[in-house]
Design an enzyme around this catalytic site. Structure first.
Site, PDB file in Angstrom:
ATOM      1  NE  ARG A  81      31.750  37.606  39.342  1.00  0.00           N
ATOM      2  CZ  ARG A  81      32.686  38.341  39.949  1.00  0.00           C
ATOM      3  NH1 ARG A  81      32.346  39.226  40.872  1.00  0.00           N
ATOM      4  NH2 ARG A  81      33.947  38.228  39.601  1.00  0.00           N
ATOM      5  CG  ASP A  83      32.517  39.800  36.769  1.00  0.00           C
ATOM      6  OD1 ASP A  83      33.373  39.028  36.300  1.00  0.00           O
ATOM      7  OD2 ASP A  83      32.766  40.631  37.665  1.00  0.00           O
ATOM      8  CG  HIS A 126      36.268  40.599  35.932  1.00  0.00           C
ATOM      9  ND1 HIS A 126      35.920  39.573  36.788  1.00  0.00           N
ATOM     10  CD2 HIS A 126      37.393  41.139  36.451  1.00  0.00           C
ATOM     11  CE1 HIS A 126      36.796  39.508  37.781  1.00  0.00           C
ATOM     12  NE2 HIS A 126      37.710  40.443  37.601  1.00  0.00           N
ATOM     13  CG  ASP A 179      38.569  44.198  38.255  1.00  0.00           C
ATOM     14  OD1 ASP A 179      37.968  44.505  37.209  1.00  0.00           O
ATOM     15  OD2 ASP A 179      38.094  43.434  39.108  1.00  0.00           O
ATOM     16  CD  GLU A 180      40.415  40.411  40.357  1.00  0.00           C
ATOM     17  OE1 GLU A 180      40.793  40.063  41.476  1.00  0.00           O
ATOM     18  OE2 GLU A 180      39.242  40.215  39.945  1.00  0.00           O
ATOM     19  CG  PHE A 208      29.912  45.841  53.247  1.00  0.00           C
ATOM     20  CD1 PHE A 208      31.072  46.199  53.932  1.00  0.00           C
ATOM     21  CD2 PHE A 208      28.838  46.732  53.274  1.00  0.00           C
ATOM     22  CE1 PHE A 208      31.165  47.417  54.616  1.00  0.00           C
ATOM     23  CE2 PHE A 208      28.916  47.946  53.957  1.00  0.00           C
ATOM     24  CZ  PHE A 208      30.082  48.288  54.611  1.00  0.00           C
TER      25      PHE A 208
HETATM   26  C1  ACM Z   1      37.745  43.684  42.585  1.00  0.00           C
HETATM   27  O1  ACM Z   1      37.418  43.369  43.731  1.00  0.00           O
HETATM   28  N1  ACM Z   1      38.191  42.777  41.734  1.00  0.00           N
HETATM   29  C2  ACM Z   1      37.661  45.051  42.119  1.00  0.00           C
END
Ligand code: ACM
Ligand code: ZN
Length: 573
Positions: free
Chosen positions: A176, A205, A280, A344-345, A437
């Site tokens: 990012r 990502d 991602h 993920d996602e 965090f």
């Molecule tokens: C995540 O925070 N998408 C692993």
């Protein structure tokens, strides 16, 4: 109301003194050796009497060549507090005025692979361990003792210390926002200072591919760069495919990565690379759009993407060849047993529509796209296992059935980690409730913009990695815990430091120290010295845990108003 309100003025002044000067307001602490102030708290400390002073002619000795490199690390680490470097002694018959580092594989089974014993007596400093890692941690403990010493005089002490968990992790998202390689070396130092041993490097990502892959040069030629939309809020940046104007980003060369991996290894830190899939990865698809279901090129995302539908095609065998070739280079750079594959996602709407994905579902006898995700991850796991590596992924890898040997990283609370352990799999706990965090650490009105959430220093400190619902046998499958640092809202290394410090100190105690030692009041007292260390190291730490809250109490009968001012840093546990 004309009667003046009662204000508890003395309390007010006391608190002001505490907050302003880091003074000793918490002297009810259990620890009777205030000059020994170590984070994470060691397993046992037996204070002696007297001191040992390190002098210019104090020398360092090792009993084994394999730990000679640690004398340089120690000398460099201690130099700012010593004012001089320590020389390595050549006379190994010397028995005093020295720092004696000793490695012996059969030294003490109780302290394991990473523990150490530290003796400071009138003759010198004696650090002994079964493995180099333990000697290194003894050196870190001396660093902390030097920071609170006067004129390099260390209190005599006998210490036994070893970690509670094998996985003591910190993560950093460099997709990012790209972080320069120089900062990555510093980040390793920060982990080492806190006796953490895993650096989870989020290299890929939608917003940038950060790792040079020689077989697929476009991953970094194209995938590492995005059109700069920093003037817009992260979530209000439209997709754009315009490589000619993609100027924001960066990547790490393989040579840089190898140097960082070696630097980390000397400091007992394993770098676990995360090469995400199947989602991602818009940065990869900007370079190689043929590995998506649609073949479209949507560019490298300049900001937030939601939902994430532009993902790898699971029906195309070429996708797997591409990913396996990438993994071959990744495994060559990273000796880590674990390789993180994300997971993920992934929103699977394209898989629903894609002829190839649907054909795969039919041919493999899968029920749906959830099972197709499981097929994807299991296929990658087989490849990694055949090269002697283990797969770890975010808890969505449980969807449609967990790959047979996979380890789960539990981020959406603890449920995924619990489920994995109940199925006999390993898990690492990184729940958003405590260990994200990127969440606010103080009053959001007073903090720099963050993604949301709220996890103060004391909240991190309160985290217990082994959920109560697990049996003792299942509890052993929890390898440890880790904090995650997603950088959507952290464009600079200064900002990363602000979000990481001081919460990393609380994390270190959660994963290193015995659960029975957890004591917020005592930790809070030791944090005063830790803040001074951070200051000495030039770290941009946050002081949010000193934020003062006013708690009013109105007594209508007495017509009084009592205001108590509180700061979490000085709350008794
Ligand atoms: C995540 O925070 N998408 C692993
Ligand atoms: Zn497809």
């Amino acid at each position: 109301m004309n009667k003046p309100h009662f204000l508890n003025l003395s309390l007010f002044l006391t608190l002001l003194a505490c907050v302003g000067m880091l003074s000793s307001c918490n002297e009810h602490s259990l620890d009777t050796t205030p000059e020994i102030s170590i984070i994470p708290a060691p397993v046992s400390i037996k204070p002696g009497e007297g001191t040992f002073q390190i002098r210019r002619n104090t020398q360092m000795f090792v009993n084994h060549d394999t730990i000679s490199f640690l004398t340089n690390i120690a000398s460099d680490l201690w130099k700012p507090y010593l004012g001089f470097g320590l020389k390595m002694g050549i006379n190994d018959s010397r028995t005093e005025n020295g720092v004696f580092l000793s490695l012996n594989e059969q030294f003490d089974p109780k302290i394991g692979e990473e523990g150490y014993r530290l003796d400071i007596n009138q003759k010198g400093i004696f650090i002994a361990a079964n493995r180099p890692a333990g000697v290194f941690y003894g050196i870190q403990t001396i660093f902390q003792m030097l920071s609170t010493s006067e004129r390099r005089r260390l209190p005599q002490v006998n210490m036994v210390d070893y970690p509670r968990f094998a996985w003591r992790g910190m993560h950093l998202d460099v997709s990012r926002h790209f972080m320069p390689i120089e900062f990555m070396f510093r980040y390793i130092d920060y982990l080492a200072m806190h006796k953490l041993n895993v650096f989870h490097w989020h290299l890929v990502d939608d917003q940038g591919w950060r790792l040079e892959i020689k077989k697929y040069p476009r991953l970094t030629e194209i995938g590492a760069w995005r059109v700069d939309k920093s003037h817009l809020h992260w979530d209000h940046r439209p997709l754009v495919n315009d490589p000619a104007n993609a100027t924001y980003g960066g990547f790490y060369t393989q040579e840089e990565v190898r140097k960082l991996v070696a630097y980390a290894a000397q400091r007992n830190i394993t770098i676990v690379p995360e090469i995400g899939m199947p989602a991602h990865i818009m940065s990869a698809l900007a370079a190689y759009p043929e590995f998506s279901c649609t073949g479209e090129n949507l560019g490298v995302a300049p900001g937030g993407v939601w939902p994430i539908t532009h993902i790898y095609c699971a029906g195309n065998d070429e996708t797997f060849t591409f990913l396996e070739n990438i993994m071959l280079e990744v495994m060559d750079m990273f000796p880590s047993e674990f390789i993180h594959v994300g997971g993920d996602e992934a929103t699977k709407t394209n898989w629903e529509k894609c002829i190839r994905c649907q054909r795969r579902i039919k041919e493999e006898g899968l029920a749906d796209v959830r099972e197709l995700q499981s097929y994807f991850i299991t296929r990658m796991e087989k490849f990694l296992n055949s090269h002697g590596r283990r797969l770890i992924g975010w808890d969505e890898i449980l969807y449609g059935g967990l790959a047979p040997n996979a380890t789960v990283m539990s981020w959406r609370g603890e449920a995924g980690g619990i489920q994995a352990a109940q199925m006999g799999h390993n898990a690492v706990m990184t729940p958003g409730s405590h260990l994200y965090f990127d969440h606010y650490q103080g009053d959001p009105d007073l903090e720099p913009l963050a993604i949301g959430g709220y996890s103060t220093l004391s909240n991190v400190y309160s985290y217990e990695p082994i959920p109560e619902v697990l049996t003792p046998e299942q509890g052993k499958l929890i390898l440890g815990a880790q904090a995650n640092v997603w950088t959507e809202y952290m464009p600079t290394t200064d900002h990363v430091e602000y979000m990481v410090f001081p919460r990393i100190a609380a994390l270190s105690e959660v994963v290193w120290s015995p659960a029975s030692h957890r004591n917020w009041g005592d930790f809070s007292r030791r944090m005063r010295d830790q803040f001074i260390r951070y200051r000495d190291l030039g770290i941009n730490y946050s002081e949010s845990s000193f934020q003062v809250r006013a708690l009013p109490e109105v007594d209508i009968t007495d017509r009084t108003l009592k205001i108590t001012l509180q700061s979490e840093a000085f709350e008794p546990e």
